[in-house]
Write an enzyme that holds these catalytic residues in place. Structure first.
Site, mmCIF file in Angstrom:
data_model
loop_
_atom_site.group_PDB
_atom_site.id
_atom_site.type_symbol
_atom_site.label_atom_id
_atom_site.label_comp_id
_atom_site.label_asym_id
_atom_site.label_seq_id
_atom_site.Cartn_x
_atom_site.Cartn_y
_atom_site.Cartn_z
ATOM 1 N N GLU A 99 -32.947 72.989 92.829
ATOM 2 C CA GLU A 99 -32.856 72.318 94.113
ATOM 3 C C GLU A 99 -33.299 73.290 95.205
ATOM 4 O O GLU A 99 -32.720 74.363 95.346
ATOM 5 C CB GLU A 99 -31.385 71.928 94.312
ATOM 6 C CG GLU A 99 -31.158 70.909 95.353
ATOM 7 C CD GLU A 99 -29.700 70.458 95.366
ATOM 8 O OE1 GLU A 99 -28.814 71.229 94.957
ATOM 9 O OE2 GLU A 99 -29.457 69.337 95.817
ATOM 10 N N GLU A 101 -19.879 64.378 93.540
ATOM 11 C CA GLU A 101 -21.233 64.116 94.042
ATOM 12 C C GLU A 101 -21.918 65.468 94.096
ATOM 13 O O GLU A 101 -21.624 66.273 94.975
ATOM 14 C CB GLU A 101 -21.187 63.496 95.445
ATOM 15 C CG GLU A 101 -20.418 62.198 95.548
ATOM 16 C CD GLU A 101 -21.161 61.018 94.954
ATOM 17 O OE1 GLU A 101 -22.356 61.159 94.619
ATOM 18 O OE2 GLU A 101 -20.538 59.955 94.797
ATOM 19 N N LYS A 122 -10.590 69.556 102.736
ATOM 20 C CA LYS A 122 -11.036 70.941 102.880
ATOM 21 C C LYS A 122 -12.533 70.892 103.213
ATOM 22 O O LYS A 122 -13.376 70.706 102.336
ATOM 23 C CB LYS A 122 -10.810 71.734 101.587
ATOM 24 C CG LYS A 122 -10.948 73.235 101.843
ATOM 25 C CD LYS A 122 -11.648 73.978 100.753
ATOM 26 C CE LYS A 122 -13.121 73.872 100.751
ATOM 27 N NZ LYS A 122 -13.841 74.367 101.923
ATOM 28 N N CYS A 149 -28.850 66.341 99.413
ATOM 29 C CA CYS A 149 -28.802 66.258 97.948
ATOM 30 C C CYS A 149 -29.776 65.211 97.426
ATOM 31 O O CYS A 149 -30.211 65.280 96.285
ATOM 32 C CB CYS A 149 -27.396 65.950 97.494
ATOM 33 S SG CYS A 149 -26.737 64.529 98.323
HETATM 34 P P1 NAD Z 1 -20.912 74.310 97.594
HETATM 35 O O1 NAD Z 1 -20.651 73.744 96.260
HETATM 36 O O2 NAD Z 1 -21.080 75.781 97.703
HETATM 37 O O3 NAD Z 1 -19.714 73.956 98.581
HETATM 38 C C1 NAD Z 1 -19.255 72.644 98.765
HETATM 39 C C2 NAD Z 1 -17.793 72.694 99.142
HETATM 40 O O4 NAD Z 1 -17.059 73.261 98.069
HETATM 41 C C3 NAD Z 1 -17.479 73.558 100.359
HETATM 42 O O5 NAD Z 1 -16.436 72.949 101.060
HETATM 43 C C4 NAD Z 1 -17.022 74.859 99.729
HETATM 44 O O6 NAD Z 1 -16.167 75.609 100.566
HETATM 45 C C5 NAD Z 1 -16.289 74.346 98.521
HETATM 46 N N1 NAD Z 1 -16.150 75.303 97.426
HETATM 47 C C6 NAD Z 1 -16.953 76.344 97.117
HETATM 48 N N2 NAD Z 1 -16.478 76.976 96.006
HETATM 49 C C7 NAD Z 1 -15.366 76.305 95.618
HETATM 50 C C8 NAD Z 1 -14.440 76.455 94.549
HETATM 51 N N3 NAD Z 1 -14.560 77.417 93.630
HETATM 52 N N4 NAD Z 1 -13.415 75.560 94.455
HETATM 53 C C9 NAD Z 1 -13.289 74.572 95.357
HETATM 54 N N5 NAD Z 1 -14.117 74.382 96.392
HETATM 55 C C10 NAD Z 1 -15.151 75.241 96.519
HETATM 56 O O7 NAD Z 1 -22.148 73.522 98.172
HETATM 57 P P2 NAD Z 1 -22.797 73.641 99.622
HETATM 58 O O8 NAD Z 1 -23.685 74.820 99.606
HETATM 59 O O9 NAD Z 1 -21.783 73.549 100.696
HETATM 60 O O10 NAD Z 1 -23.628 72.270 99.677
HETATM 61 C C11 NAD Z 1 -24.857 72.159 99.084
HETATM 62 C C12 NAD Z 1 -24.747 71.461 97.746
HETATM 63 O O11 NAD Z 1 -24.078 70.213 97.881
HETATM 64 C C13 NAD Z 1 -26.105 71.112 97.202
HETATM 65 O O12 NAD Z 1 -26.187 71.413 95.829
HETATM 66 C C14 NAD Z 1 -26.210 69.607 97.418
HETATM 67 O O13 NAD Z 1 -27.063 68.945 96.554
HETATM 68 C C15 NAD Z 1 -24.811 69.181 97.259
HETATM 69 N N6 NAD Z 1 -24.596 67.903 97.947
HETATM 70 C C16 NAD Z 1 -24.420 66.789 97.200
HETATM 71 C C17 NAD Z 1 -24.243 65.576 97.806
HETATM 72 C C18 NAD Z 1 -24.061 64.339 96.984
HETATM 73 O O14 NAD Z 1 -23.565 63.364 97.502
HETATM 74 N N7 NAD Z 1 -24.412 64.324 95.719
HETATM 75 C C19 NAD Z 1 -24.231 65.467 99.194
HETATM 76 C C20 NAD Z 1 -24.403 66.625 99.943
HETATM 77 C C21 NAD Z 1 -24.576 67.846 99.296
#
Ligand code: NAD
Length: 493
Positions: free
Chosen positions: A390, A258, A182, A292
């Site tokens: 962040e 992650e 997804k 991240c």
């Molecule tokens: P997000 O958590 O909003 O979304 C990430 C993914 O989760 C998307 O595919 C989104 O559609 C999905 N999602 C959202 N709500 C959900 C739910 N209730 N159930 C299941 N899936 C759901 O994050 P974002 O805004 O897309 O990305 C930014 C964040 O990701 C930042 O906090 C960043 O630090 C983190 N990030 C972490 C890493 C790592 O490896 N640690 C790498 C990249 C990004």
């Protein structure tokens, strides 16, 4: 002009679901935007819960035969996918810039990095061994063997639309797991192009399924509530990770998370300041700060803080802000208007708390995209609000410290623990503090830590498990122990 190139890139990718080796239409679609212009690039199929469950059925049906393929066969397919991505580098790079916004040179870097996970896991696939040995009391043997966890749900963010997928998919495929991906709704096209390439190289139907959706919570809850799913691997924000961890309790799913970071970047008074500024530029401004592992807090020894800040400002002023396709830009737009407003709000609050903002180039004239100027915030108090979250944008807050212990205390005063960076010429200090920093990854005199052959992941509320490295594949494997009684088989030793 940029718009045409972005539209061409988007048109080259499929916009339908990929389930069981077939492309499927859906009742609803959703729009994908170019963050550099705000224009709609494509309408993409919007998976319902039923569509996602169909993808899980495909993954569950393919699981047994995929697990039964030889490690060498899986390695060869991973290697073919690696080669194919290199053949499609222009298409992938343009698509990443079109839907995510980063300068196309950075997108090319991401494509190479993303492909590298597939090569790495192709090399790992045939090297997973069990063990064999005598039981301490004698008379029997302890044999362990490895097996794939089973169908896995992969949930990825938008900031690295290809690399965040291959880092999971490569490990899952190598281990013998099928998957349902997804992708983030902002950047689904890159995942769909990857599915097309996977189809072309002959990946069997059902091994990899892609279901973009705007109903992430509903879809993932339904998949995680289905006992056929055996694993969830998520990259994204900490609040969503927490929700998924709770949901994974129902069927006791293997979980890899992650999550977000709040990376400290420590510069000591003996540091090579040129190298530190170079590292700071990479750790902060790569991907527009939307990473991240981005440096979120610059903690600099009081004796060198003015020198470091002046040099950082000089470099920041040279950043060229613009559309990822303009050929000159080194800093693209943020992902959307919400993120732009959030970053602007954080800067405003920091200034009202006493920080001094020095900005580089502002948004290019005539562009409607979501641009935020690169910004250095000087004189940020150690307890300022901006240091507690962040930023996910091109803003570098700089704070002074006086002693090593104070620097360490400030660095560790966060619930996050993903990446940290430190610059010093003192080997003892580097190793001692490197080991005491509460982070899953520490860059020592380096502003970049990501490397497919190294274990990537966080501690504390930055996550569970590791991706990449020798550890990455372990997240998709179970251990079975066979207790072999030799006495009953006629051997007494
Ligand atoms: P997000 O958590 O909003 O979304 C990430 C993914 O989760 C998307 O595919 C989104 O559609 C999905 N999602 C959202 N709500 C959900 C739910 N209730 N159930 C299941 N899936 C759901 O994050 P974002 O805004 O897309 O990305 C930014 C964040 O990701 C930042 O906090 C960043 O630090 C983190 N990030 C972490 C890493 C790592 O490896 N640690 C790498 C990249 C990004």
């Amino acid at each position: 002009m940029y718009q045409d190139r972005a539209l061409r890139a988007a048109a080259a990718a499929p916009a339908r679901l990929y389930v069981d080796g077939r492309w499927r239409d859906t009742e609803r679609t959703f729009a994908v935007e170019d963050p550099g212009t705000g224009t709609v690039l494509a309408e993409v199929a919007d998976a319902s819960v039923q569509d996602a469950l169909a993808a899980l059925s495909a993954a569950a049906s393919a699981q047994e035969s995929w697990a039964a393929t030889s490690p060498r066969e899986r390695a060869d397919l991973l290697r073919s996918l690696f080669d194919a991505i290199h053949q499609w580098v222009d298409e992938f790079a343009d698509l990443i810039t079109a839907e995510m916004g980063k300068p196309v040179a950075e997108s090319r870097g991401e494509v190479a990095y993303a492909a590298e996970f597939l090569r790495w896991f192709s090399e790992q696939a045939a090297h997973r061994h069990g063990s064999y040995g005598p039981a301490p009391r004698g008379g029997s043997r302890i044999v362990t063997t490895r097996r794939p966890v089973g169908p896995s749900l992969l949930i990825t963010p938008w900031n690295f639309p290809l690399a965040m997928v291959t880092r999971k998919l490569g490990a899952a495929m190598a281990a013998g797991c099928t998957s349902v991906l997804k992708p983030a709704p902002q950047t689904p096209l890159t995942s769909l192009l990857l599915a097309e390439v996977a189809e072309r190289i002959g990946l069997p139907a059902g091994v990899f399924n892609v279901v973009p959706t705007t109903r992430a919570a509903e879809v993932s809850a339904a998949l995680m509530g289905d006992p056929r799913l055996r694993k969830v691997s998520f990259t994204g924000s900490t609040p969503v990770g927490r929700t998924l961890l709770r949901q994974s309790g129902e069927h006791v799913l293997r979980s890899s998370l992650e999550l977000g970071g709040n990376g400290p970047f420590l510069v000591f008074d003996d540091a090579d300041l040129d190298a530190a500024v170079e590292g700071a530029m990479a750790a902060k401004f790569r991907n527009g700060g939307q990473s991240c592992v981005a440096a979120n807090r610059f903690l600099v020894h009081r004796d060198v803080i003015d020198d470091f800040t002046d040099r950082l400002v000089e470099r920041v002023r040279k950043l060229s802000v613009g559309h990822g396709f303009d050929g000159a830009s080194t800093l693209g737009p943020l992902i959307d208007s919400r993120q732009c407003a959030k970053v602007a709000g954080l800067v405003e609050a920091a200034v009202s708390e006493g920080a001094v903002a020095v900005t580089g180039e502002t948004a290019p004239r005539g562009e409607d995209g979501y641009f935020h100027p690169p910004t250095v915030l000087a004189d940020v108090a150690p307890d300022a609000a901006i240091l507690r979250q962040e930023i996910f944008g091109p803003v570098a807050p700089v704070t002074a410290f006086d002693t090593d212990e104070q620097a360490l205390r400030l660095a560790n005063s966060t619930e996050h623990g993903l990446a940290a960076y430190l610059y010093t010429r003192d080997l003892h200090r580097a190793v001692d503090l490197g080991e005491r920093l509460e982070a899953g990854m520490v860059g020592i005199n380096r502003g970049m830590v990501s490397e497919p052959a190294a274990p990537f992941g966080g501690i504390k509320e930055s996550g569970l498990g590791r991706e990449g490295g020798a550890e990455g594949i372990e997240e998709y494997l179970e251990t079975t122990y066979l207790a072999v009684d030799l006495a009953a088989a006629g051997a007494g030793r």
